[in-house]
Design a protein around this motif. Sequence first.
Motif, PDB file in Angstrom:
ATOM      1  N   ARG A  15       0.847  -1.202   0.000  1.00 52.29           N
ATOM      2  CA  ARG A  15       0.000   0.000   0.000  1.00 52.29           C
ATOM      3  C   ARG A  15       0.877   1.245   0.000  1.00 52.29           C
ATOM      4  NH1 ARG A  15      -3.315  -1.979   3.465  1.00 52.29           N
ATOM      5  NH2 ARG A  15      -2.518  -0.984   5.327  1.00 52.29           N
ATOM      6  N   HIS A  16       1.944   1.240   0.785  1.00 51.45           N
ATOM      7  CA  HIS A  16       2.805   2.424   0.887  1.00 51.45           C
ATOM      8  C   HIS A  16       3.945   2.387  -0.115  1.00 51.45           C
ATOM      9  CE1 HIS A  16       0.846   3.983   4.429  1.00 51.45           C
ATOM     10  NE2 HIS A  16       0.819   2.775   4.933  1.00 51.45           N
ATOM     11  N   VAL A  24       5.963   2.465  10.092  1.00 51.07           N
ATOM     12  CA  VAL A  24       5.304   3.549  10.840  1.00 51.07           C
ATOM     13  C   VAL A  24       3.816   3.225  11.007  1.00 51.07           C
ATOM     14  CG1 VAL A  24       4.713   5.988  10.811  1.00 51.07           C
ATOM     15  CG2 VAL A  24       6.977   5.269  10.068  1.00 51.07           C
ATOM     16  N   PRO A  54       8.774   2.917  -5.980  1.00 51.11           N
ATOM     17  CA  PRO A  54       8.309   2.238  -4.783  1.00 51.11           C
ATOM     18  C   PRO A  54       8.491   0.728  -4.897  1.00 51.11           C
ATOM     19  CG  PRO A  54       6.486   2.670  -6.255  1.00 51.11           C
ATOM     20  CD  PRO A  54       7.708   3.227  -6.923  1.00 51.11           C
ATOM     21  N   ARG A  91     -10.854  -1.737   3.928  1.00 51.03           N
ATOM     22  CA  ARG A  91     -10.256  -1.254   2.685  1.00 51.03           C
ATOM     23  C   ARG A  91     -10.907  -2.003   1.515  1.00 51.03           C
ATOM     24  NH1 ARG A  91      -6.156   1.791   1.668  1.00 51.03           N
ATOM     25  NH2 ARG A  91      -5.821   2.252   3.864  1.00 51.03           N
ATOM     26  N   LEU A 120     -12.464   2.603   3.463  1.00 48.98           N
ATOM     27  CA  LEU A 120     -11.428   3.324   2.709  1.00 48.98           C
ATOM     28  C   LEU A 120     -11.384   2.723   1.300  1.00 48.98           C
ATOM     29  CD1 LEU A 120      -8.444   3.574   5.228  1.00 48.98           C
ATOM     30  CD2 LEU A 120      -9.982   5.405   4.517  1.00 48.98           C
ATOM     31  N   PHE A 121     -11.221   3.558   0.304  1.00 49.98           N
ATOM     32  CA  PHE A 121     -11.270   3.093  -1.075  1.00 49.98           C
ATOM     33  C   PHE A 121      -9.899   3.131  -1.729  1.00 49.98           C
ATOM     34  CE2 PHE A 121     -15.374   5.118  -0.102  1.00 49.98           C
ATOM     35  CZ  PHE A 121     -16.173   3.990  -0.162  1.00 49.98           C
ATOM     36  N   ASP A 122      -9.480   2.016  -2.330  1.00 50.51           N
ATOM     37  CA  ASP A 122      -8.284   1.984  -3.188  1.00 50.51           C
ATOM     38  C   ASP A 122      -8.794   1.855  -4.613  1.00 50.51           C
ATOM     39  OD1 ASP A 122      -6.904   1.824  -0.865  1.00 50.51           O
ATOM     40  OD2 ASP A 122      -5.789   0.008  -1.378  1.00 50.51           O
ATOM     41  N   LEU A 123      -8.647   2.890  -5.392  1.00 52.28           N
ATOM     42  CA  LEU A 123      -9.154   2.825  -6.758  1.00 52.28           C
ATOM     43  C   LEU A 123      -8.038   2.478  -7.732  1.00 52.28           C
ATOM     44  CD1 LEU A 123     -11.670   5.791  -6.861  1.00 52.28           C
ATOM     45  CD2 LEU A 123     -11.968   3.452  -6.080  1.00 52.28           C
TER      46      LEU A 123
ATOM     47  N   PRO B 190      -9.538  10.304   7.840  1.00 52.90           N
ATOM     48  CA  PRO B 190      -9.148   9.822   6.506  1.00 52.90           C
ATOM     49  C   PRO B 190      -8.532  10.908   5.637  1.00 52.90           C
ATOM     50  CG  PRO B 190     -11.548  10.020   6.665  1.00 52.90           C
ATOM     51  CD  PRO B 190     -11.003  10.259   8.040  1.00 52.90           C
ATOM     52  N   PRO B 196       0.756   4.973  -4.542  1.00 53.87           N
ATOM     53  CA  PRO B 196       1.818   4.704  -3.564  1.00 53.87           C
ATOM     54  C   PRO B 196       3.068   5.567  -3.727  1.00 53.87           C
ATOM     55  CG  PRO B 196       0.867   2.638  -4.341  1.00 53.87           C
ATOM     56  CD  PRO B 196       0.291   3.723  -5.197  1.00 53.87           C
ATOM     57  N   LYS B 197       3.270   6.185  -4.916  1.00 51.81           N
ATOM     58  CA  LYS B 197       4.433   7.055  -5.085  1.00 51.81           C
ATOM     59  C   LYS B 197       4.217   8.426  -4.420  1.00 51.81           C
ATOM     60  CE  LYS B 197       5.634   5.272  -9.713  1.00 51.81           C
ATOM     61  NZ  LYS B 197       5.604   5.611 -11.152  1.00 51.81           N
ATOM     62  N   ARG B 199       3.988  11.013  -1.780  1.00 52.22           N
ATOM     63  CA  ARG B 199       4.379  11.201  -0.379  1.00 52.22           C
ATOM     64  C   ARG B 199       4.001  12.592   0.119  1.00 52.22           C
ATOM     65  NH1 ARG B 199       5.213   6.642   1.450  1.00 52.22           N
ATOM     66  NH2 ARG B 199       6.579   7.434   3.066  1.00 52.22           N
ATOM     67  N   GLY B 212       5.313  10.971  12.508  1.00 51.86           N
ATOM     68  CA  GLY B 212       4.320  10.127  13.199  1.00 51.86           C
ATOM     69  C   GLY B 212       3.708   9.132  12.241  1.00 51.86           C
ATOM     70  N   LYS B 213       2.676   8.488  12.723  1.00 54.67           N
ATOM     71  CA  LYS B 213       1.943   7.441  12.021  1.00 54.67           C
ATOM     72  C   LYS B 213       1.213   8.020  10.809  1.00 54.67           C
ATOM     73  CE  LYS B 213      -1.596   4.285  13.699  1.00 54.67           C
ATOM     74  NZ  LYS B 213      -1.123   2.921  13.437  1.00 54.67           N
ATOM     75  N   PRO B 214       1.211   7.289   9.675  1.00 53.48           N
ATOM     76  CA  PRO B 214       0.420   7.786   8.547  1.00 53.48           C
ATOM     77  C   PRO B 214      -1.076   7.648   8.841  1.00 53.48           C
ATOM     78  CG  PRO B 214       1.381   5.652   8.009  1.00 53.48           C
ATOM     79  CD  PRO B 214       1.917   6.047   9.351  1.00 53.48           C
ATOM     80  N   PRO B 216      -5.135   6.945   8.047  1.00 50.36           N
ATOM     81  CA  PRO B 216      -5.849   6.054   7.109  1.00 50.36           C
ATOM     82  C   PRO B 216      -6.086   6.812   5.809  1.00 50.36           C
ATOM     83  CG  PRO B 216      -7.318   6.826   8.877  1.00 50.36           C
ATOM     84  CD  PRO B 216      -5.936   7.261   9.242  1.00 50.36           C
ATOM     85  N   THR B 217      -5.928   6.132   4.697  1.00 51.02           N
ATOM     86  CA  THR B 217      -6.009   6.864   3.423  1.00 51.02           C
ATOM     87  C   THR B 217      -6.792   6.130   2.347  1.00 51.02           C
ATOM     88  OG1 THR B 217      -4.731   8.072   1.768  1.00 51.02           O
ATOM     89  CG2 THR B 217      -3.826   5.963   2.470  1.00 51.02           C
ATOM     90  N   HIS B 218      -7.501   6.924   1.547  1.00 49.74           N
ATOM     91  CA  HIS B 218      -8.027   6.445   0.275  1.00 49.74           C
ATOM     92  C   HIS B 218      -6.922   6.574  -0.774  1.00 49.74           C
ATOM     93  CE1 HIS B 218     -12.127   6.727   1.857  1.00 49.74           C
ATOM     94  NE2 HIS B 218     -11.857   7.943   2.270  1.00 49.74           N
ATOM     95  N   PHE B 219      -6.994   5.736  -1.822  1.00 44.35           N
ATOM     96  CA  PHE B 219      -6.110   5.929  -2.978  1.00 44.35           C
ATOM     97  C   PHE B 219      -6.971   6.333  -4.173  1.00 44.35           C
ATOM     98  CE2 PHE B 219      -3.397   3.396  -0.237  1.00 44.35           C
ATOM     99  CZ  PHE B 219      -2.165   3.995  -0.417  1.00 44.35           C
ATOM    100  N   LEU B 220      -6.745   7.554  -4.655  1.00 46.14           N
ATOM    101  CA  LEU B 220      -7.555   8.104  -5.753  1.00 46.14           C
ATOM    102  C   LEU B 220      -6.623   8.560  -6.870  1.00 46.14           C
ATOM    103  CD1 LEU B 220     -10.052  10.336  -3.700  1.00 46.14           C
ATOM    104  CD2 LEU B 220     -10.515   8.122  -4.724  1.00 46.14           C
TER     105      LEU B 220
END
Lengths: 294, 294
Positions: A15-16, A24, A54, A91, A120-123, B190, B196-197, B199, B212-214, B216-220
């Motif tokens: 994911r990262h 982290v 990545p 997710r 959470l959405f991964d598109l 969120p 993923p590239k 940052r 700190g901690k990332p 929670p994230t969507h990927f769009l």
Amino acid sequence: MFDYTQLATLSAILRHGAFDAAAVELGITQSAVSQRLRALEDRVGQPLVQRGTPCTGTALGQRLARHAEEVGLMESRLAATAGLDRAGPRRVRIAVNADSLAAWILPALADAQAAAPDLLFDLIVDDESHSASWLRAGEVTAAVTSTEAPPTGCDSHPLGQLRYLAVASPDWVARHCPDGVTGDALRRAPCMTFDPKDRLQMRWLDREFGPGKPPPTHFLPSPRAFHDGALLGLGWGMNPEPLIRDDLAAGRLVPLRPDRPLDQALYWQVSRRMAPAIAVLTQSVRKTARLHLH
Amino acid sequence: MFDYTQLATLSAILRHGAFDAAAVELGITQSAVSQRLRALEDRVGQPLVQRGTPCTGTALGQRLARHAEEVGLMESRLAATAGLDRAGPRRVRIAVNADSLAAWILPALADAQAAAPDLLFDLIVDDESHSASWLRAGEVTAAVTSTEAPPTGCDSHPLGQLRYLAVASPDWVARHCPDGVTGDALRRAPCMTFDPKDRLQMRWLDREFGPGKPPPTHFLPSPRAFHDGALLGLGWGMNPEPLIRDDLAAGRLVPLRPDRPLDQALYWQVSRRMAPAIAVLTQSVRKTARLHLH
């Protein structure tokens, strides 16, 4: 039986795209991340991550990460229906064509998130004729696709037709079609193509004027660039109606042939096993599609 | 010495992703297309096209197609400076980051096309830290990149800073930051990540609130979806200032921390050999960047 802590670690790395960011997120050291991954790779006897910037998953690495995320979704539903607490977000990976993402699907995701705030959405963005293959490969849980028949183990819900209009700026029309919009003029003047998979312009041109030579074309692989390119007079192109309504009303874009749209049927396909876990999303997608598609 | 008719055929196959469309463009039969390609493959002793839907180039196939297009650009400049006629458009491949494509570069392309109507643009979209590698590999003639030092044989022109602001909808802020925008609140709520590239969100968060901690994230992975996702309250994210000016003015988006932008330096890098052939484009890109970048 897999070690789900290891699988969650793999999923975080992919994911990262990086071991440090995964560390982290998981609140462990980077060397613990490496150890867990190595243990999992030893267990399956294959590399799961291609190191790089990545980091990316091998085919098996991606399958295992998806599996971990799907188990997370199922646990979450189990917890909800059994009245258990479950920490952490759910997710959902979705393959969607670029025009649906630009034109209509985001309000459905926002709706679903309002009803289920832990989603959470991964598109994954791919052409509508290819998005079903992500579902078939088990890479995503659901897909917006132009293929009616669902892959094995999946259900298909018709969403309606996304309407495309052949449009250009008034300036483009004046410059390239001084004697009217004819097939000859359109085969000589610059058009726009999203990418080599995009056949919409040629399909419309051949249907309206008979088969012939493709026009000179720009390649603009971004729905916003495609839309802005039409406004700026770079070329004509098939734009989704929901995106250009205001431009048509304001005269910033004009249809090349009024009342001659091209309609693209779309389907929402969902892994049957995962369908209960994302029922709220399926409901939002179907409701939103009814507002924007024909 | 290559046969340039064969190279142009290869280039057409890869541009359209199909033998039949290449045949239509070149005004020859599909079997003539296959014969020319086979002759070229025999000449180099390697396959150049992976057959499929769409057809794609092998590494060597892509290099040869680019070479053919670059020779076309050079011929075109020769014809112009020597007062010769030259039929056919000039095709320029450019690698550009998604945000530059969405936020500022298209008017530059439209300007260049107005000055040189035979220009056609093939855009390749990649992260700004990776676009230089397309140039290094000889896959594109020019690139918008965040890497200052140009690859060997290329020139680098500083374009300025693309300014990013951390923004969210007022509704998102009210929901997730009831006690003010703090680092704690932002690490729980969120956010949105392009892919993923990307940052940018983590860089800004760590700079403003300490590592700190990332969140929670969507990927769009689409600039329009990223922008619309912020408007719809899916999450907060770093958006390019030129894209959100109107939304900030109208209060549809609010900055999480006013006057704390993140600036990304961008460069226009051009193959030195091809620079004269695309001088008009370089001029338009530099002029347009001055209007939109800092």
